[in-house]
Design a protein around this motif. Structure first.
Motif, PDB file in Angstrom:
ATOM      1  N   ASP A  92       0.858  -1.189   0.000  1.00  0.00           N
ATOM      2  CA  ASP A  92       0.000   0.000   0.000  1.00  0.00           C
ATOM      3  C   ASP A  92       0.893   1.237   0.000  1.00  0.00           C
ATOM      4  OD1 ASP A  92      -2.230  -1.570   0.109  1.00  0.00           O
ATOM      5  OD2 ASP A  92      -2.456  -1.454   2.292  1.00  0.00           O
ATOM      6  N   GLY A  93       0.560   2.171  -0.858  1.00  0.00           N
ATOM      7  CA  GLY A  93       1.356   3.405  -0.891  1.00  0.00           C
ATOM      8  C   GLY A  93       2.671   3.264  -1.627  1.00  0.00           C
ATOM      9  N   MET A  94       2.870   2.168  -2.356  1.00  0.00           N
ATOM     10  CA  MET A  94       4.111   1.989  -3.120  1.00  0.00           C
ATOM     11  C   MET A  94       4.276   3.120  -4.127  1.00  0.00           C
ATOM     12  SD  MET A  94       5.192  -1.122  -5.702  1.00  0.00           S
ATOM     13  CE  MET A  94       5.893  -2.288  -4.569  1.00  0.00           C
ATOM     14  N   SER A  95       5.490   3.606  -4.249  1.00  0.00           N
ATOM     15  CA  SER A  95       5.790   4.673  -5.196  1.00  0.00           C
ATOM     16  C   SER A  95       5.389   4.248  -6.613  1.00  0.00           C
ATOM     17  CB  SER A  95       7.288   4.981  -5.154  1.00  0.00           C
ATOM     18  OG  SER A  95       7.722   5.566  -6.350  1.00  0.00           O
ATOM     19  N   PRO A  96       4.653   5.089  -7.326  1.00  0.00           N
ATOM     20  CA  PRO A  96       4.274   4.759  -8.714  1.00  0.00           C
ATOM     21  C   PRO A  96       5.493   4.473  -9.589  1.00  0.00           C
ATOM     22  CG  PRO A  96       3.039   6.668  -7.942  1.00  0.00           C
ATOM     23  CD  PRO A  96       4.065   6.371  -6.892  1.00  0.00           C
ATOM     24  N   GLU A  97       6.612   5.189  -9.323  1.00  0.00           N
ATOM     25  CA  GLU A  97       7.844   4.958 -10.108  1.00  0.00           C
ATOM     26  C   GLU A  97       8.366   3.541  -9.909  1.00  0.00           C
ATOM     27  OE1 GLU A  97      10.171   9.101 -10.900  1.00  0.00           O
ATOM     28  OE2 GLU A  97      10.671   8.022  -9.063  1.00  0.00           O
ATOM     29  N   ILE A  98       8.334   3.072  -8.656  1.00  0.00           N
ATOM     30  CA  ILE A  98       8.832   1.733  -8.356  1.00  0.00           C
ATOM     31  C   ILE A  98       7.905   0.679  -8.965  1.00  0.00           C
ATOM     32  CG2 ILE A  98       9.352   0.103  -6.498  1.00  0.00           C
ATOM     33  CD1 ILE A  98      11.409   2.372  -6.748  1.00  0.00           C
ATOM     34  N   GLU A  99       6.611   0.922  -8.872  1.00  0.00           N
ATOM     35  CA  GLU A  99       5.648  -0.023  -9.451  1.00  0.00           C
ATOM     36  C   GLU A  99       5.812  -0.103 -10.975  1.00  0.00           C
ATOM     37  OE1 GLU A  99       1.235  -1.607  -8.504  1.00  0.00           O
ATOM     38  OE2 GLU A  99       1.791   0.375  -7.781  1.00  0.00           O
ATOM     39  N   MET A 131      16.830 -13.349   5.897  1.00  0.00           N
ATOM     40  CA  MET A 131      16.157 -14.203   6.881  1.00  0.00           C
ATOM     41  C   MET A 131      16.057 -15.635   6.368  1.00  0.00           C
ATOM     42  SD  MET A 131      15.418 -12.315   9.552  1.00  0.00           S
ATOM     43  CE  MET A 131      13.921 -12.600  10.484  1.00  0.00           C
ATOM     44  N   ALA A 132      15.930 -15.796   5.050  1.00  0.00           N
ATOM     45  CA  ALA A 132      15.822 -17.132   4.455  1.00  0.00           C
ATOM     46  C   ALA A 132      17.165 -17.702   4.018  1.00  0.00           C
ATOM     47  CB  ALA A 132      14.869 -17.085   3.259  1.00  0.00           C
ATOM     48  N   GLY A 133      18.240 -16.903   4.070  1.00  0.00           N
ATOM     49  CA  GLY A 133      19.568 -17.372   3.679  1.00  0.00           C
ATOM     50  C   GLY A 133      19.765 -17.556   2.191  1.00  0.00           C
ATOM     51  N   LEU A 134      18.929 -16.873   1.385  1.00  0.00           N
ATOM     52  CA  LEU A 134      18.940 -17.073  -0.063  1.00  0.00           C
ATOM     53  C   LEU A 134      19.818 -16.047  -0.782  1.00  0.00           C
ATOM     54  CD1 LEU A 134      15.120 -17.720  -0.578  1.00  0.00           C
ATOM     55  CD2 LEU A 134      16.948 -19.434  -0.485  1.00  0.00           C
ATOM     56  N   PRO A 135      20.159 -16.304  -2.047  1.00  0.00           N
ATOM     57  CA  PRO A 135      20.910 -15.306  -2.817  1.00  0.00           C
ATOM     58  C   PRO A 135      19.974 -14.278  -3.448  1.00  0.00           C
ATOM     59  CG  PRO A 135      20.650 -17.285  -4.141  1.00  0.00           C
ATOM     60  CD  PRO A 135      19.989 -17.571  -2.811  1.00  0.00           C
ATOM     61  N   GLY A 136      20.437 -13.033  -3.533  1.00  0.00           N
ATOM     62  CA  GLY A 136      19.679 -11.970  -4.182  1.00  0.00           C
ATOM     63  C   GLY A 136      20.629 -11.019  -4.887  1.00  0.00           C
ATOM     64  N   ILE A 137      20.214 -10.507  -6.032  1.00  0.00           N
ATOM     65  CA  ILE A 137      21.061  -9.578  -6.788  1.00  0.00           C
ATOM     66  C   ILE A 137      20.252  -8.342  -7.148  1.00  0.00           C
ATOM     67  CG2 ILE A 137      20.517 -10.632  -9.038  1.00  0.00           C
ATOM     68  CD1 ILE A 137      23.457 -10.104  -9.861  1.00  0.00           C
ATOM     69  N   ALA A 138      20.882  -7.182  -7.042  1.00  0.00           N
ATOM     70  CA  ALA A 138      20.275  -5.919  -7.482  1.00  0.00           C
ATOM     71  C   ALA A 138      20.963  -5.488  -8.764  1.00  0.00           C
ATOM     72  CB  ALA A 138      20.439  -4.842  -6.417  1.00  0.00           C
ATOM     73  N   VAL A 139      20.147  -5.110  -9.753  1.00  0.00           N
ATOM     74  CA  VAL A 139      20.698  -4.733 -11.053  1.00  0.00           C
ATOM     75  C   VAL A 139      20.028  -3.440 -11.518  1.00  0.00           C
ATOM     76  CG1 VAL A 139      19.040  -6.225 -12.257  1.00  0.00           C
ATOM     77  CG2 VAL A 139      21.154  -5.585 -13.405  1.00  0.00           C
ATOM     78  N   PRO A 140      20.780  -2.497 -12.082  1.00  0.00           N
ATOM     79  CA  PRO A 140      20.178  -1.233 -12.539  1.00  0.00           C
ATOM     80  C   PRO A 140      19.115  -1.499 -13.608  1.00  0.00           C
ATOM     81  CG  PRO A 140      22.587  -1.112 -12.588  1.00  0.00           C
ATOM     82  CD  PRO A 140      22.230  -2.534 -12.339  1.00  0.00           C
ATOM     83  N   ALA A 141      17.987  -0.773 -13.493  1.00  0.00           N
ATOM     84  CA  ALA A 141      16.889  -1.037 -14.433  1.00  0.00           C
ATOM     85  C   ALA A 141      16.254   0.227 -14.983  1.00  0.00           C
ATOM     86  CB  ALA A 141      15.825  -1.902 -13.752  1.00  0.00           C
ATOM     87  N   GLY A 142      16.681   1.399 -14.500  1.00  0.00           N
ATOM     88  CA  GLY A 142      16.076   2.630 -14.988  1.00  0.00           C
ATOM     89  C   GLY A 142      16.433   3.795 -14.101  1.00  0.00           C
ATOM     90  N   THR A 143      15.750   4.910 -14.327  1.00  0.00           N
ATOM     91  CA  THR A 143      15.994   6.108 -13.520  1.00  0.00           C
ATOM     92  C   THR A 143      14.667   6.701 -13.049  1.00  0.00           C
ATOM     93  OG1 THR A 143      16.085   7.427 -15.543  1.00  0.00           O
ATOM     94  CG2 THR A 143      18.189   6.748 -14.605  1.00  0.00           C
ATOM     95  N   SER A 144      14.756   7.452 -11.960  1.00  0.00           N
ATOM     96  CA  SER A 144      13.583   8.126 -11.422  1.00  0.00           C
ATOM     97  C   SER A 144      13.311   9.404 -12.220  1.00  0.00           C
ATOM     98  CB  SER A 144      13.832   8.488  -9.949  1.00  0.00           C
ATOM     99  OG  SER A 144      14.776   9.550  -9.869  1.00  0.00           O
ATOM    100  N   SER A 145      12.223  10.082 -11.878  1.00  0.00           N
ATOM    101  CA  SER A 145      11.886  11.340 -12.559  1.00  0.00           C
ATOM    102  C   SER A 145      12.948  12.403 -12.305  1.00  0.00           C
ATOM    103  CB  SER A 145      10.520  11.845 -12.080  1.00  0.00           C
ATOM    104  OG  SER A 145      10.541  12.039 -10.676  1.00  0.00           O
ATOM    105  N   GLU A 146      13.741  12.204 -11.237  1.00  0.00           N
ATOM    106  CA  GLU A 146      14.812  13.151 -10.903  1.00  0.00           C
ATOM    107  C   GLU A 146      16.152  12.723 -11.482  1.00  0.00           C
ATOM    108  OE1 GLU A 146      13.417  14.940  -6.649  1.00  0.00           O
ATOM    109  OE2 GLU A 146      14.066  12.849  -6.646  1.00  0.00           O
ATOM    110  N   GLY A 147      16.145  11.658 -12.316  1.00  0.00           N
ATOM    111  CA  GLY A 147      17.369  11.219 -12.965  1.00  0.00           C
ATOM    112  C   GLY A 147      18.266  10.341 -12.122  1.00  0.00           C
ATOM    113  N   LEU A 148      17.711   9.760 -11.039  1.00  0.00           N
ATOM    114  CA  LEU A 148      18.508   8.910 -10.148  1.00  0.00           C
ATOM    115  C   LEU A 148      18.299   7.435 -10.471  1.00  0.00           C
ATOM    116  CD1 LEU A 148      17.885  10.753  -6.752  1.00  0.00           C
ATOM    117  CD2 LEU A 148      19.833  10.991  -8.304  1.00  0.00           C
TER     118      LEU A 148
END
Length: 496
Positions: free
Chosen positions: A274-281, A438-455
């Protein structure tokens, strides 16, 4: 030729192999870049003499045909990793001046494979933070700025020095650690790639402990391929770490570029907050579209205990921190503040040596472990942890190959913008990442775009235990599909 610091690690490795450049050339280029970028405060300790000496040794090995997988690659080391003969502070006053006589297993693996050490990177004190504002040595400043603004932004935490240094091209890659998101969140904030491997994939020996059942070492790099190259050297069984798992380390680089056609990608409905940023969605929906275009099928999954992950994490992690940080008492090493007796010396040393956030977490942890509260808090949190782990196991048992989620609830924020009056506001930054620890699993973050402020904005891929290869394949597909983002202007660079 391209500025040497603008090469990716893979490109620099290939140029070295072809004798187009030398390891000393690379080291000198990075040292000069670091000297120009001190406004970012990414390094606690710079080691240019060590870097040059190691680079000269690398050039000699290359000449003899004995090059290792990372030969001559200049790297930054998060100042949580003990480095023999080089100060290791964990970003804390209580360890200022502490020089270990031993090397962490992960950094030793990197030196074994020929890497070169540029210095020790800044971090939140004892890795406790989501913005790199709790370091005793001052906050790290992100190389990124909002379009049309000059306000300083955070690089994420706790591995903010690592993410800022990689994003600003001060090193070809960096070691980092992730207890609740401290690799993936800063990577997402700075447009870099960060992977938290499966718990037990990399040795924790010689890394200053925060929460021992959650901490895991991993790399931050500029590309998915670079992260794969680094993880292969960092990973491996270590008999000195009883939580280190004795399983073969695959050739992760071979998985980059592999087709994901036919894979089943899970989308957890509980992550649509609830309230998730529209940019993130919107970013998440775009990621789902990329998966479909690459031939993967999308299925909605349920991880019903996700909503309990953050509160459970902030019981388990401080409890373990309270225990781990009891060793810093002014007796054996680090800071000592004299007192009228030993109890007074303990109290004075710890009061002076620990920052506000570390003191807060020690007190929370001591409270939840105390008689009368242990069952009510710590035991219940561990039971929830088991349920979180089971949620993932059921999803993977259903044939899901990987799970796609956002990496962070927002783009990077400004220094001092969050958590100054309510620490929970800062803790909410970990909402998409803590379940993985908490689950001990692997996770990766990868660049996928920019915000309206160019971040930069990032997506997260979560995989089965010890199946980092699938993460690299999926992350590679995202990297291929995502719009290429130009690096930030070098506003911090002196003399350019």
């Amino acid at each position: 030729m391209t500025d040497l610091t603008d090469l990716t690690l893979a490109e620099a490795r290939d140029a070295l192999a072809k004798k187009k450049i030398s390891a000393l050339d690379l080291a000198n280029a990075q040292i000069a870049q670091i000297e120009r970028a001190r406004a970012l405060n990414a390094f606690v300790t710079e080691t240019p003499d060590v870097a040059r000496a190691m680079a000269i040794e690398s050039d000699a090995r290359i000449a003899r045909g004995e090059a290792g997988p990372l030969e001559g690659m200049p790297l930054g080391i998060k100042d949580l990793y003990c480095t023999a003969g080089v100060q290791t502070t964990a970003g804390s006053h209580i360890l200022e001046g502490f020089t270990p006589a031993y090397e962490s297993t992960v950094s030793a693996n990197l030196w074994r494979d020929g890497a070169v050490m540029l210095g020790k990177l800044n971090l939140d004190e004892f890795a406790m933070g989501s913005s790199n504002e709790t370091s005793y040595f001052g906050p790290v400043i992100s190389p990124w700025r909002r379009q049309g603004a000059n306000a300083a932004l955070v690089p994420g935490g706790s591995s903010g020095g690592s993410s800022a240094a990689v994003a600003a091209h001060l090193c070809f890659g960096a070691t980092a650690t992730d207890t609740g998101g401290s690799i993936r969140q800063p990577a997402a904030f700075t447009g870099t790639v960060g992977i938290k491997p499966t718990y037990g994939r990399c040795s924790r020996w010689g890394i200053v402990a925060f929460a021992s059942s959650l901490d895991q070492a991993g790399p931050i790099a500029r590309t998915v391929r670079d992260a794969a190259i680094l993880l292969r050297s960092m990973a491996g069984h270590d008999p000195k770490d009883t939580t280190s798992v004795n399983v073969p380390v695959p050739d992760y680089e071979a998985a980059v570029g592999r087709s994901i056609k036919g894979m089943k990608i899970g989308i957890p409905k509980e992550y649509r907050l609830d309230g998730m940023s529209p940019e993130i969605e919107k970013l998440w929906d775009q990621g789902i579209a990329w998966m479909k275009e690459a031939g993967a099928s999308i299925v909605e999954i349920s991880l019903p205990h996700t909503r309990y992950a953050l509160p459970a994490y902030y019981i388990v992690a401080p409890a373990e921190a309270s225990s781990n940080l009891a060793r810093y008492d002014g007796v054996r090493y680090g800071l000592r503040v004299p007192g009228k007796d030993i109890a007074d010396m303990y109290e004075s040393t710890r009061a002076a040596g620990f920052g506000k956030e570390v003191r807060r977490r020690i007190m929370i942890g001591t409270y939840v472990l105390s008689a009368g509260y242990y069952d009510a808090y710590y035991v219940r949190a561990q039971k929830i942890r088991t349920l979180i782990k089971r949620d993932f196991e059921l999803a993977f048992a259903d044939g899901v190959d990987a799970i796609l989620t956002p990496a962070t609830p927002s783009a990077a924020f400004g220094l001092g913008e969050k958590g100054s009056t309510d620490p929970v506001e800062m803790y909410l930054n970990d909402i998409f990442t803590v379940t993985v620890n908490m689950a001990g699993l692997p996770g990766i973050a990868v660049p996928a775009g920019t915000s309206s402020e160019g971040l930069p904005l990032g997506l997260q891929v979560i995989g089965r235990a010890f199946d980092e290869e699938t993460l690299f394949a999926v992350a590679g597909a995202i990297e291929q599909a995502a719009p290429k983002v130009a690096p930030p202007p070098k506003w911090w660079a002196v003399g350019e």
